[in-house]
Design an enzyme around this catalytic site. Structure first.
Site, PDB file in Angstrom:
ATOM      1  N   GLU A 112     102.876  66.664  87.017  1.00 35.95           N
ATOM      2  CA  GLU A 112     104.044  66.489  87.884  1.00 35.95           C
ATOM      3  C   GLU A 112     103.887  67.365  89.114  1.00 35.95           C
ATOM      4  O   GLU A 112     103.047  68.258  89.142  1.00 35.95           O
ATOM      5  CB  GLU A 112     105.319  66.928  87.131  1.00 35.95           C
ATOM      6  CG  GLU A 112     105.553  66.156  85.862  1.00 35.95           C
ATOM      7  CD  GLU A 112     106.715  66.711  85.034  1.00 35.95           C
ATOM      8  OE1 GLU A 112     107.414  67.642  85.507  1.00 35.95           O
ATOM      9  OE2 GLU A 112     106.919  66.213  83.927  1.00 35.95           O
ATOM     10  N   LYS A 114     105.157  70.367  91.524  1.00 38.00           N
ATOM     11  CA  LYS A 114     105.923  71.592  91.320  1.00 38.00           C
ATOM     12  C   LYS A 114     106.824  71.765  92.538  1.00 38.00           C
ATOM     13  O   LYS A 114     106.377  72.172  93.610  1.00 38.00           O
ATOM     14  CB  LYS A 114     104.984  72.781  91.152  1.00 38.00           C
ATOM     15  CG  LYS A 114     105.703  74.036  90.716  1.00 38.00           C
ATOM     16  CD  LYS A 114     104.726  75.097  90.285  1.00 38.00           C
ATOM     17  CE  LYS A 114     105.414  76.303  89.696  1.00 38.00           C
ATOM     18  NZ  LYS A 114     106.349  76.952  90.583  1.00 38.00           N
ATOM     19  N   CYS A 407      83.430  81.340 131.849  1.00 40.21           N
ATOM     20  CA  CYS A 407      82.894  81.087 133.192  1.00 40.21           C
ATOM     21  C   CYS A 407      83.606  81.918 134.259  1.00 40.21           C
ATOM     22  O   CYS A 407      83.250  81.842 135.440  1.00 40.21           O
ATOM     23  CB  CYS A 407      82.961  79.605 133.528  1.00 40.21           C
ATOM     24  SG  CYS A 407      84.639  79.011 133.789  1.00 40.21           S
TER      25      CYS A 407
HETATM   26  S1  IVH Z   1     108.884  72.603  83.744  1.00 42.28           S
HETATM   27  C1  IVH Z   1     109.286  75.490  80.165  1.00 42.28           C
HETATM   28  N1  IVH Z   1     108.339  71.092  85.816  1.00 42.28           N
HETATM   29  O1  IVH Z   1     108.566  76.093  88.273  1.00 42.28           O
HETATM   30  C2  IVH Z   1     108.852  74.765  81.375  1.00 42.28           C
HETATM   31  N2  IVH Z   1     109.042  73.318  86.242  1.00 42.28           N
HETATM   32  O2  IVH Z   1     107.546  78.893  86.834  1.00 42.28           O
HETATM   33  C3  IVH Z   1     109.958  74.437  82.245  1.00 42.28           C
HETATM   34  N3  IVH Z   1     109.243  73.870  88.618  1.00 42.28           N
HETATM   35  O3  IVH Z   1     111.151  77.686  86.559  1.00 42.28           O
HETATM   36  C4  IVH Z   1     109.605  74.162  83.635  1.00 42.28           C
HETATM   37  N4  IVH Z   1     108.646  71.899  89.384  1.00 42.28           N
HETATM   38  O4  IVH Z   1     111.770  76.188  88.518  1.00 42.28           O
HETATM   39  C5  IVH Z   1     108.731  72.318  85.406  1.00 42.28           C
HETATM   40  N5  IVH Z   1     107.861  69.604  87.532  1.00 42.28           N
HETATM   41  C6  IVH Z   1     108.262  70.810  87.134  1.00 42.28           C
HETATM   42  C7  IVH Z   1     108.595  71.833  88.037  1.00 42.28           C
HETATM   43  C8  IVH Z   1     108.974  73.094  87.549  1.00 42.28           C
HETATM   44  C9  IVH Z   1     109.056  73.125  89.701  1.00 42.28           C
HETATM   45  C10 IVH Z   1     109.647  75.286  88.651  1.00 42.28           C
HETATM   46  C11 IVH Z   1     110.763  75.637  87.724  1.00 42.28           C
HETATM   47  C12 IVH Z   1     110.232  76.695  86.811  1.00 42.28           C
HETATM   48  C13 IVH Z   1     109.053  77.197  87.556  1.00 42.28           C
HETATM   49  C14 IVH Z   1     107.948  77.643  86.623  1.00 42.28           C
END
Ligand code: IVH
Length: 677
Positions: A112, A114, A407
């Site tokens: 996914e 981030k 130059c």
């Molecule tokens: S899953 C237990 N999926 O990244 C796992 N987190 O340091 C739960 N984040 O606190 C998180 N995109 O704020 C997950 N596609 C995504 C994400 C995501 C951003 C952030 C989230 C989390 C941090 C991880």
């Protein structure tokens, strides 16, 4: 009477919820802003007159309140963990190995994006939003429900077959366009601007008045579901189910079964992220099967079944050693900072672009300042700020040079331009070399064996002073030609052998069939980029016609402004340029366009804006079809637009604007019908 009113209120709420969903989740509204506002006003009026029917989850609550928020702490039912970070392929391979060791080879991952915002946990009871809680310390977070209710892509009431109790987590973020607006406004009002969209999102979420939050254009993607009665034991299936209940679930995810697939996903988004309307700072890799997730379990801080990969965007602090000034092919001067070597996101940084004199002034850069460098989308990192507290009291400010470093000619700064230029375009060596490099580059004459080394060698030997000299080269001249570069310690030798000589001559020969638009682009006329070159050759299909075109004739062409027109006229008025073109023509290069034959077509005189994603074509492919059929592609919707070709995820702003301006909105299928019928 009273039940009749309640019915009216209910149906207004339901309709408004539907419109919110269509606009903010599906990005495809089917009602005008005006009608929406009217409906909302009717609801607010009725609710005011009949407070007995108040409902905390009514869509009217989304405008927020002026009362001061007081954020209670709420304990998370499931701790809100963070993810372990990785920064390279090896670390991802290590993660994969750990997973394989625990659960075996047969693993399905979901990759996914981030999202770079602030995490939120939403709990729903009987389909109604109950609480929205920030991450806080992972155990307890702030109850920001009132503020979150103003985010229109978050459903207050679900539809479909949802579990009675569950939590869904995601990221609240600010789209780039909104972020720019917020900072512009803050600057105008004298408030400090936000350093990035993430800070703006978390700052907005904690605002005291929810009515202010409502103005911040926040959005939310959901990516993780928790609860006892989830619809599936597969993570991605749960999210797809949640989509049907009204949540905004990202489309940009992919199931992967190998490290190669994961790395491909990363590579793709490392580039493609700059085309997204919001910021991401990496990707997240998750084991898709929840039973396997549980088997893998958690460390104290993070799950063992997921990991993040962070794109390079970190900041480092280092010392400014000196400033160099580079001269480009148009004579443009680019100041470059030499830095004390510093590690930044896995690479050593020694140089940073300073762009122009204004930037140096805005940074208030002084000699030997301690500076912060950041690696954004650009290849060369940039200096974002200066640590003034560490400045030597006697350090003098960096002042921009007055003469060309190559130059010696006095620099000019044309009116309306931010850059300084060396006007000596006929003699200044880097300008001459730059013009040759541009001419042979991929988008122009595409002679790929003509690298920088070759340009240096042929220029220094006086064999190629301008691009028409290229076509006088032959085997006898080239073979055995040698150049030694670098200092004593790092001497480099380059020499033409039989094979490299033949390669270059073949490349030069092939370039003679490169079409006119690319040749025109290759000439390097100021302000004539690849697109402008195409436009010009379509209108003036021979170089003669173009060289005779007057300012008036040029500006009469759509998309050609006075700046381009003046530059073209000036270029062709120059006798030396005319001579050079005559020689190129003699050598057999294409100075006549075939395109005018195809430019008349189905879409002649029509203009299109292509937006969103499509199932059968990429955006670029659609644009090409439009062009090939004589149509014009525009980047933004205006009164001149004939059609908005709207794919999935078309920006709501474009749709609203198209509706307002009565521009016809068509789907991919309707577009194909238009083309074929
Ligand atoms: S899953 C237990 N999926 O990244 C796992 N987190 O340091 C739960 N984040 O606190 C998180 N995109 O704020 C997950 N596609 C995504 C994400 C995501 C951003 C952030 C989230 C989390 C941090 C991880």
């Amino acid at each position: 009477m009273s039940s009749e009113i309640q019915q009216q209120i209910n149906s207004l709420r339901e309709e408004l919820n539907q419109h919110n969903y269509k606009y903010y989740v599906l990005n495809s509204p089917n009602i005008s802003d005006f009608d929406y506002d009217q409906m909302m006003h009717r609801l607010i009026k009725l609710e005011k007159e009949h407070p007995e029917f108040a409902d905390a989850n009514s869509p009217s609550q989304r405008v927020g309140s002026d009362l001061s928020n007081d954020f209670q702490q709420i304990t998370h039912k499931y701790p809100m963990l963070s993810l372990g970070n990785t920064y390279n392929e090896e670390e991802i391979a290590d993660f994969h190995q750990r997973v394989v060791k625990a659960i075996g080879e047969d693993i399905e991952y979901v990759c996914e994006l981030k999202y770079d915002g602030t995490a939120i946990g939403l709990t729903y009871e009987n389909g109604l939003l109950k609480h929205a809680v920030t991450r806080g310390d992972g155990e307890k977070g702030d109850d920001v429900t009132a503020n979150v209710k103003t985010i229109k892509s978050i459903p207050l009431q679900l539809s479909g077959n949802y579990p009675k109790n569950f939590e869904i987590r995601g990221e609240i973020f600010i789209p780039n366009s909104e972020f720019i607006k917020i900072n512009e406004l803050r600057e105008k009002e004298g408030d400090p601007t936000f350093a990035n969209a993430r800070n703006a999102a978390s700052g907005s979420l904690k605002m005291k008045k929810s009515s202010d939050v409502a103005k911040r254009g926040l959005d939310c993607y959901l990516y993780y579901m928790l609860g006892e009665n989830l619809p599936s034991t597969i993570h991605a299936n749960n999210l797809e189910e949640a989509r049907t209940w009204g949540f905004k679930i990202p489309e940009h995810y992919k199931t992967c079964h190998s490290l190669e697939e994961i790395n491909q996903f990363i590579k793709h988004w490392d580039q493609e992220r700059f085309n997204l309307p919001f910021e991401i700072d990496g990707i997240v890799i998750k084991v898709n099967d929840i039973n396997l997730q549980n088997e893998l379990g958690y460390t104290a801080k993070s799950p063992r079944w997921a990991i993040s990969y962070k794109f390079q965007a970190e900041e480092a602090c280092t010392k400014l050693l000196s400033v160099d000034y580079q001269v480009g092919r148009t004579g443009k001067i680019t100041p470059v900072a030499n830095l004390d070597a510093v590690q930044l996101a896995g690479t050593t940084v020694r140089r940073a672009s300073l762009h122009n004199a204004d930037i140096i002034e805005q940074l208030n850069l002084h000699e030997h300042d301690m500076v912060y460098v950041e690696k954004g989308g650009e290849i060369i990192p940039k200096i974002t700020r200066v640590n003034e507290s560490e400045r030597h009291p006697l350090a003098s400010p960096i002042s921009f040079i007055a003469n060309c470093p190559e130059c010696g000619t006095a620099l000019i700064r044309p009116e309306g331009e931010v850059a300084h230029f060396c006007p000596n375009d006929k003699m200044c060596p880097p300008q001459l070399k730059g013009k040759i490099e541009h001419f042979v580059s991929r988008k122009a004459l595409n002679i790929d064996s003509f690298g920088e080394q070759v340009v240096d060698l042929l220029f220094e030997k006086g064999l190629v002073k301008n691009v028409s000299d290229i076509y006088d080269l032959n085997y006898e001249i080239l073979n055995g030609l040698t150049r030694i570069s670098g200092d004593d310690e790092s001497k480099k030798l380059f020499s033409f052998q039989e094979k490299s000589t033949q390669n270059l001559l073949d490349g030069i020969q092939t370039s003679k069939s490169i079409p006119f638009p690319s040749v025109l682009f290759g000439l390097g006329i100021k302000h004539v980029g690849a697109t402008v070159a195409k436009t010009l050759t379509r209108k003036f299909n021979t170089i003669e016609k173009l060289s005779e075109a007057t300012l008036e004739a040029l500006t009469a062409v759509d998309d050609i402004g006075p700046k381009v027109a003046e530059s073209v006229v000036k270029y062709f008025a120059d006798e030396e340029n005319q001579q050079m073109i005559a020689r190129l023509k003699n050598a057999g290069l294409q100075f006549e366009s075939e395109e005018h034959l195809t430019s008349e077509g189905k879409f002649t005189g029509q203009s299109f804006v292509v937006s969103g994603t499509f199932s059968n074509f990429s955006r670029d492919e659609l644009k090409k079809i439009i062009e090939q059929n004589g149509g014009k592609n525009l980047s933004g919707v205006s009164a001149k637009t004939s059609y908005l070709v709207a794919g999935e995820k078309t920006g709501p702003a474009k749709l609203t604007k198209a509706e307002k301006l009565k521009v016809t909105i068509i789907s991919e299928t309707e577009f194909m019908d238009l083309l074929e019928n």
